[in-house]
Write a protein that holds these residues in place. Structure first.
Motif, PDB file in Angstrom:
ATOM      1  N   THR A  64     -11.049  -1.194 -17.297  1.00 38.34           N
ATOM      2  CA  THR A  64     -10.802  -1.157 -15.862  1.00 38.34           C
ATOM      3  C   THR A  64      -9.308  -1.228 -15.645  1.00 38.34           C
ATOM      4  OG1 THR A  64     -11.040  -3.559 -15.793  1.00 38.34           O
ATOM      5  CG2 THR A  64     -13.000  -2.256 -15.359  1.00 38.34           C
ATOM      6  N   HIS A  65      -8.886  -1.502 -14.427  1.00 34.28           N
ATOM      7  CA  HIS A  65      -7.451  -1.530 -14.146  1.00 34.28           C
ATOM      8  C   HIS A  65      -7.039  -2.843 -13.497  1.00 34.28           C
ATOM      9  CE1 HIS A  65      -6.446   2.574 -15.352  1.00 34.28           C
ATOM     10  NE2 HIS A  65      -7.696   2.836 -15.015  1.00 34.28           N
ATOM     11  N   ALA A  66      -5.934  -3.367 -14.006  1.00 35.73           N
ATOM     12  CA  ALA A  66      -5.392  -4.630 -13.494  1.00 35.73           C
ATOM     13  C   ALA A  66      -4.583  -4.372 -12.242  1.00 35.73           C
ATOM     14  CB  ALA A  66      -4.511  -5.289 -14.558  1.00 35.73           C
ATOM     15  N   SER A  67      -4.322  -5.434 -11.546  1.00 33.46           N
ATOM     16  CA  SER A  67      -3.502  -5.336 -10.343  1.00 33.46           C
ATOM     17  C   SER A  67      -2.088  -4.931 -10.697  1.00 33.46           C
ATOM     18  CB  SER A  67      -3.490  -6.692  -9.630  1.00 33.46           C
ATOM     19  OG  SER A  67      -2.540  -6.700  -8.597  1.00 33.46           O
ATOM     20  N   GLY A  68      -1.510  -4.065  -9.938  1.00 37.07           N
ATOM     21  CA  GLY A  68      -0.119  -3.670 -10.111  1.00 37.07           C
ATOM     22  C   GLY A  68       0.665  -4.033  -8.872  1.00 37.07           C
ATOM     23  N   PRO A  69       1.740  -3.303  -8.599  1.00 41.55           N
ATOM     24  CA  PRO A  69       2.528  -3.581  -7.405  1.00 41.55           C
ATOM     25  C   PRO A  69       1.658  -3.489  -6.161  1.00 41.55           C
ATOM     26  CG  PRO A  69       3.653  -2.051  -8.880  1.00 41.55           C
ATOM     27  CD  PRO A  69       2.275  -2.208  -9.401  1.00 41.55           C
TER      28      PRO A  69
ATOM     29  N   ARG B  99      -0.558  -9.042 -13.275  1.00 46.29           N
ATOM     30  CA  ARG B  99      -0.954  -8.800 -14.664  1.00 46.29           C
ATOM     31  C   ARG B  99      -0.508  -9.990 -15.496  1.00 46.29           C
ATOM     32  NH1 ARG B  99       0.996  -2.395 -14.619  1.00 46.29           N
ATOM     33  NH2 ARG B  99      -0.321  -1.843 -12.826  1.00 46.29           N
ATOM     34  N   LEU B 100      -1.457 -10.784 -15.938  1.00 43.50           N
ATOM     35  CA  LEU B 100      -1.191 -11.992 -16.717  1.00 43.50           C
ATOM     36  C   LEU B 100      -1.707 -11.825 -18.134  1.00 43.50           C
ATOM     37  CD1 LEU B 100      -0.647 -13.291 -13.899  1.00 43.50           C
ATOM     38  CD2 LEU B 100      -1.780 -15.350 -14.760  1.00 43.50           C
TER      39      LEU B 100
ATOM     40  N   LYS C 171       3.355  -9.798  -6.466  1.00 40.41           N
ATOM     41  CA  LYS C 171       2.391 -10.329  -7.417  1.00 40.41           C
ATOM     42  C   LYS C 171       3.127 -10.980  -8.584  1.00 40.41           C
ATOM     43  CE  LYS C 171      -1.449  -8.836  -5.431  1.00 40.41           C
ATOM     44  NZ  LYS C 171      -2.565  -9.725  -5.014  1.00 40.41           N
ATOM     45  N   MET C 172       2.463 -11.940  -9.223  1.00 43.69           N
ATOM     46  CA  MET C 172       3.007 -12.590 -10.406  1.00 43.69           C
ATOM     47  C   MET C 172       2.559 -11.834 -11.649  1.00 43.69           C
ATOM     48  SD  MET C 172       4.593 -14.875 -12.186  1.00 43.69           S
ATOM     49  CE  MET C 172       5.069 -16.174 -11.024  1.00 43.69           C
TER      50      MET C 172
END
Length: 520
Positions: free
Chosen positions: A38-43, A260-261, A234-235
């Motif tokens: 899947t896709h992680a959060s970006g900007p 994205r951690l 986002k962090m």
């Protein structure tokens, strides 16, 4: 000892300084763009939504960082000019955000590419590790990430350039090396606990009011202010060793701000003080077994041989060619350091052979490397910062009597490391001036973007079982586990193309692998 026990104080630093690439690894056949990803959060342009943000004064959230050339210290020379340093103001007490502030030392190298995502914040472990010192050393390892991120790290409160705490001087530190960390007599036990009391008093004198405000929760809140001041919605974060617990606590406090951690070399968030010590006892013994197998030895026989050497050292420390002797405690510390990286196993072979022949100098050199002692007799203060942070975090304070009941279990887990880690549960925060805050950290993060949790099956300091525990506690749909069947502390940058490409795809493209992916 506390949450991570003394031997992870320099976790990332030890792995980096003695480590090197250790051979390639293969993918699991799924590929970085394969099924289940899947896709992680970006900007994101959506505003941050935390209970703390609205309450912070503009004097904090609107501060402008003055990035300038970094100044070196006796412990850490100035990095190249591509690295710039600044100071961030944060509240001393997060319950009083408009009150007194302290300064946090930051370091940054700006992104090389035009398609910038934002800042990528690094914590290298400890607690107590200096990000300002470590970030330039780690820069080459994470160079691909600099195409789309500003690489940023910092000295957490109580560390290095951020009101760093020194609890005792060099002579007192060297003198304390004679304290037996596995006391066998009433006199040794009294000296062991008196030293713990004295150390705590020294920390209290050095830190003052800061001593009650250096918790992991305090630092997680510092991170979110840092995110705002750096201009990130986002962090994006890369936590190693203790940095994984810090990242989990951040995700719990600010789930909507998670970008994205990466959590690599993962601490088990479900384990209390004793549980962590037991985990590490298993982890270091597992790594020692793997080392012994690599040298053609039977692990049980090899362990027994080393345990006999340590028992002999308890009564008769070895000469080292200097005025200092190799004690049992220093020898165990010297054995621990090379287990952080498979590339340094030959160093352990040489040091053990020399000790068996009556020369303690090589194990002493390894112990000094772990204890940050240079040739002039000056010691670093990572373990000082580690202690003030972890003893503020941890409520659990096993007594001497409770520890003695636990020792048989620890010694059964490892005849080499068990007694040391068992006694540490009682000695590390004995008679500490401030009370601890939790039994285990809360890391659940419902609603957060997917967090990539990376475990290494041969990790001595943060055994790989912790990665699954962290992924589960973060919550369904949040924690995503990646396993590397490797050796040493940490996985990224340790020689696995599979791990590195998976992590890079997550951070640079937002591609989340299938939970449970294995790199071997």
């Amino acid at each position: 000892m506390t949450r991570f026990v003394r031997w992870t104080a320099l976790a990332a630093a030890a792995a980096l300084l003695v480590g090197a690439c250790s051979g390639g690894s293969s993918d699991d056949g799924k590929g970085d763009g394969g099924d289940g990803e899947t896709h992680a959060s970006g900007p994101s342009s959506s505003p941050s939504d935390t209970e703390a943000a609205a309450a912070l004064p503009a004097s904090l959230t609107s501060q402008k960082l003055d990035w300038e050339g970094c100044k070196g210290t006796a412990d850490s020379p100035a990095p190249s000019s591509e690295w710039r340093c600044a100071t961030l103001k944060v509240p001393l007490d997060w319950a009083k955000p408009e009150g007194k502030t302290i300064g946090l030392a930051l370091i940054r190298a700006e992104a090389r590419g035009d398609d910038k995502i934002g800042s990528l914040l690094f914590n290298f472990g400890g607690p107590g590790g200096s990000g300002v010192s470590m970030m330039p050393l780690y820069g080459a390892t994470v160079s691909p990430l600099r195409e789309r991120y500003d690489l940023v790290s910092w000295d957490p409160r109580g560390v290095g350039g951020s009101e760093g705490v020194r609890c005792r001087g060099d002579k007192a530190i060297e003198s304390a090396e004679s304290i037996d960390a596995t006391p066998d007599t009433a006199a040794e036990e009294a000296a062991y606990f008196q030293d713990a009391t004295d150390f705590g008093k020294g920390c209290q004198k050095a830190a003052g009011e800061l001593l009650a405000h250096v918790s992991t929760t305090d630092t997680a809140r510092d991170m979110d202010l840092m995110r705002q001041v750096l201009g990130d919605e986002k962090m994006h974060y890369f936590g190693i060793s203790y940095g994984t617990e810090l990242g989990g606590v951040y995700a719990h406090l600010f789930p909507k701000n998670v970008g994205r951690l990466i959590l690599d070399a993962v601490v088990d968030p479900s384990a209390d003080t004793v549980g962590h010590a037991e985990n590490q006892t298993r982890g270091f013994q597992r790594a020692l077994d793997d080392y012994l197998k690599s040298t053609g030895q039977d692990p049980e026989q090899g362990t027994r041989k080393i345990a006999t050497l340590l028992k002999d050292l308890d009564a008769n420390p070895l000469p080292t060619g200097t005025s200092r002797k190799l004690t049992q405690t220093l020898a165990v510390t010297g054995i621990v350091l090379p287990l952080y990286s498979k590339a340094s196993w030959p160093t352990l072979t040489s040091a053990l052979k020399a000790a068996e022949e009556g020369d303690g100098s090589e194990l002493l050199t390894l112990a000094d490397g772990y204890n940050e002692r240079d040739t002039s007799g000056h010691y670093g203060t990572t373990t000082h910062s580690q202690r003030v942070i972890s003893c503020l975090d941890d409520k659990q304070r096993p007594t001497a009597a409770e520890t003695k009941k636990l020792l048989p279990t620890f010694e059964k887990l490892s005849p080499v490391f068990g007694a040391f880690l068992g006694w540490d549960t009682a000695g590390w925060c004995h008679d500490w001036p401030v009370a601890g805050q939790w039994d285990t950290p809360e890391v659940s993060a419902p609603g957060a973007a997917p967090v990539l949790v990376v475990g290494n099956t041969g990790d001595p300091a943060t055994p790989y079982e912790g990665a699954r525990k962290m992924a589960d506690e973060l919550g369904k749909g949040v924690g995503v586990e990646l396993t590397w069947k490797g050796e040493g502390h940490g996985a990224y940058g340790s020689g696995s193309d599979c791990v590195d490409s998976t992590v890079n795809a997550y951070l640079l493209k937002g591609t989340v692998p299938k939970d449970g992916k294995v790199c071997s």
